[in-house]
Enzyme design. Structure first.
Site, PDB file in Angstrom:
ATOM      1  CB  CYS A 169      -0.924  -0.027   1.219  1.00  0.00           C
ATOM      2  SG  CYS A 169      -1.633   1.563   1.677  1.00  0.00           S
ATOM      3  N   GLY A 170       0.684   2.109  -1.005  1.00  0.00           N
ATOM      4  CA  GLY A 170       1.503   3.317  -1.127  1.00  0.00           C
ATOM      5  C   GLY A 170       1.359   4.267   0.036  1.00  0.00           C
ATOM      6  CG  HIS A 171      -2.192   6.373   0.611  1.00  0.00           C
ATOM      7  ND1 HIS A 171      -1.705   7.573   0.134  1.00  0.00           N
ATOM      8  CD2 HIS A 171      -3.222   6.042  -0.201  1.00  0.00           C
ATOM      9  CE1 HIS A 171      -2.416   7.946  -0.906  1.00  0.00           C
ATOM     10  NE2 HIS A 171      -3.333   7.037  -1.138  1.00  0.00           N
ATOM     11  CB  CYS A 172       0.718   1.357   4.257  1.00  0.00           C
ATOM     12  SG  CYS A 172      -1.046   0.969   4.252  1.00  0.00           S
TER      13      CYS A 172
END
Length: 579
Positions: free
Chosen positions: A124-127
């Site tokens: 996950c990019g935001h993670c």
């Protein structure tokens, strides 16, 4: 002899009855068990998206973004097979972040009065962006008795389901096992400030001028209450307000010199409150009833700058505000200095507390371009748009960006006199393919035609699952090309909109039954194969249809037979009347 004759008569009657009933039974069985093997033989392999996990790589509840060329941002359905290309995490010092699983989660709750838990996915990019901020916050809060932990939602699916995790990352704050969703920005300072407000008094005393000067120097936004007492009802109301507003630090004082330094008249009737900002509007004085609701409304209405520059950092403050009416200026950085003051005078000051004025830098690839795409804005600007957060409707201002035009547009927007704006690509000059191309401006003509049953795919050009589905969807349309009552269609959901075509992810499949277009469409929750789609259409189509087995002849490879003859054969020549 008589008995024998009766037996023969009864036998003959029974035989006649069975000979009448059996063909009917056989026919019904054939209808209920259609031979769909020829569909399966031609469709090839396809992705059954309905079986994929519905964890999304979520962002804050901001303007929905197109996430162009950003498949890691994803949607409910689009993950682009993250497991096929494992993410290689950078080196981050997470020594103070506790790793939780089903096995130790209960002990974590039992042993920690206060805790924070992040549900994440490695891909996950935001993670990934949150990881270093979260780790730094964990280290800082370690000495405060608050433990920060994380759960890999792709591995611990039972925990993710128990805590209603639908997007990633999802962050919860736990107090004695009871969890609440973390609502603030995803950076270390915001996390630490928010947690401290939850576990502490939420308000701090300022008793000396040295303390006051330090606060004014280091803080960008502060609220100070000038009270009769630092304990009691006045202080309680201020502290309660502080817990509601995560991004503003609240202070209180009884010292007249401190009050004067904060631009409060020492002789003013107490309690008094001031909000200070490093913005064009530097000082805001509260003049309402000194209770939590009124104070909160005052701070919320005034904490943002007159014109807020849109960014990932400012987005939570915009969308968590109780003010849901937004006026946006789109322009490149080099011309923004000319038009931001116009927006400030024509809207920000005149309609303060009623709408939020926002500047979006269209040449900022990270934050500006996705918002511009969502609003259908191209070019350098300046362009004015309006957005209603309550119903997610968009409105476009025509004409030059001038004081009078902006003021009139804002007045009409607030009064509800504007017609919503929907994005649309140009209507195709030709639309003769088996899968019809739908855009915003021809949606009513094609999809809302009451005489047609319409299956619509809403896709994104960058969506991996949409690309995987395309050959299957084309084959379906080829098989059904001779059914005049059926339309197989697709629409690029990143550049086209319609109030009847709401999409939470890509691809989204919707079915619009003939004669029922005033109702909401049906969501097609079925497998993604030609046979699955065919069965769905047979079951739900308002207008019954019969499909005849035919040899498919690609349109782009004509044979000696004319195109019209091929089409005639595809709907009439068959070795079986009904599949």
């Amino acid at each position: 002899m008589t008995s024998f004759r009766c037996f023969l008569v009864l036998s003959l009657v029974s035989f006649l009855l069975l000979s009448t009933v059996l063909p009917s039974i056989s026919t019904n069985d054939e209808q209920d068990d259609e031979d769909l093997r020829f569909l399966e033989e031609t469709e090839g392999k396809s992705v059954d998206i309905a079986s994929l996990p519905h964890l999304s790589d979520s962002d804050d509840d901001q303007f929905p973004e197109d996430h162009e060329e950003d498949e890691d941002s994803g949607s409910e359905q689009e993950t682009d097979d993250p497991l096929s290309d494992p993410y290689k995490a950078p080196q981050i010092d997470e020594k103070d972040v506790v790793v939780l699983t089903q096995g130790n989660f209960s002990d974590f709750i039992k042993n920690n009065k206060f805790g924070m838990v992040e549900f994440y996915a490695p891909w996950c990019g935001h993670c990934q962006s949150l990881a270093p901020e979260y780790a730094a916050a964990a280290t800082e809060m370690k000495g405060e008795g608050v433990v920060l932990a994380k759960v890999d939602a792709t591995q611990e699916d039972e925990l993710a389901e128990e805590y209603d995790v639908e997007g990633l990352p999802t962050i919860y704050f736990l107090v004695d096992g009871k969890h609440t969703l973390y609502p603030a920005a995803r950076n270390k300072d915001a996390i630490v400030t928010w947690i401290k407000k939850q576990i502490g008094p939420g308000i701090y005393n300022v008793t000396t001028l040295d303390d006051a000067e330090r606060i004014l120097t280091s803080e960008s936004e502060v609220a100070l209450g000038y009270l009769n007492s630092l304990v009691g009802p006045e202080s309680d109301e201020l502290a309660a307000t502080s817990k509601l507003l995560d991004d503003i630090k609240f202070y209180q004082t009884m010292n007249p010199d401190v009050a004067k330094l904060f631009h409060i008249d020492p002789e003013v009737k107490r309690p008094a409150l001031v909000l200070l900002k490093k913005d064009a509007e530097k000082i805001c004085h509260f003049d309402g009833l000194f209770v939590k609701t009124a104070i909160s409304e005052f701070v919320t209405s005034n904490k943002l700058p007159l014109v807020t520059i849109f960014s990932r950092e400012s987005a939570p403050s915009i969308f968590e505000s109780s003010i849901k009416m937004h006026l946006l200026l789109f322009a490149t950085l080099n011309i923004s200095e000319k038009y931001i003051p116009v927006l400030q005078e024509a809207a920000a000051k005149l309609f303060k507390g009623k709408l939020i004025s926002i500047y979006v830098q269209v040449d900022n690839e990270e934050s500006g371009k996705p918002v511009a795409n969502f609003f259908g804005v191209s070019g350098n600007g300046p362009t004015i748009r309006a957005y209603s957060g309550d119903d997610a409707k968009k409105f476009a201002m025509n004409g030059d960006v001038t004081f009078n035009n902006i003021k009139a547009f804002a007045e009409d927007f607030l009064a509800g006199r504007l017609k919503p704006f929907y994005k649309s690509d140009p209507i195709p000059e030709t639309n003769n393919e088996d899968v019809k191309e739908v855009v915003g401006d021809n949606f009513d003509e094609i999809v809302l035609d009451e005489s047609k049953d319409v299956l619509l795919e809403i896709y994104a050009p960058w969506c991996g699952h949409c690309r995987s589905l395309e050959p299957t969807y084309n084959k379906l349309a080829q098989h059904l090309r001779g059914i005049n009552s059926l339309v197989i269609a697709k629409m690029d959901g990143t550049t086209n909109e319609h109030p009847k075509a709401k999409s939470a992810g890509f691809p989204t499949m919707l079915f619009f039954p003939a004669g029922k277009k005033s109702s909401d469409p049906m969501k097609v929750n079925t497998g993604r194969t030609v046979v699955d789609f065919y069965k769905f259409l047979k079951e739900h189509a308002t207008i019954p249809f019969k499909l005849k087995k035919a040899v498919l002849v690609p349109k782009d490879k004509p044979t000696k037979t004319s195109d019209s003859k091929v089409r005639e054969n595809s709907s009439s020549v068959s070795s079986k009347e009904e599949l």
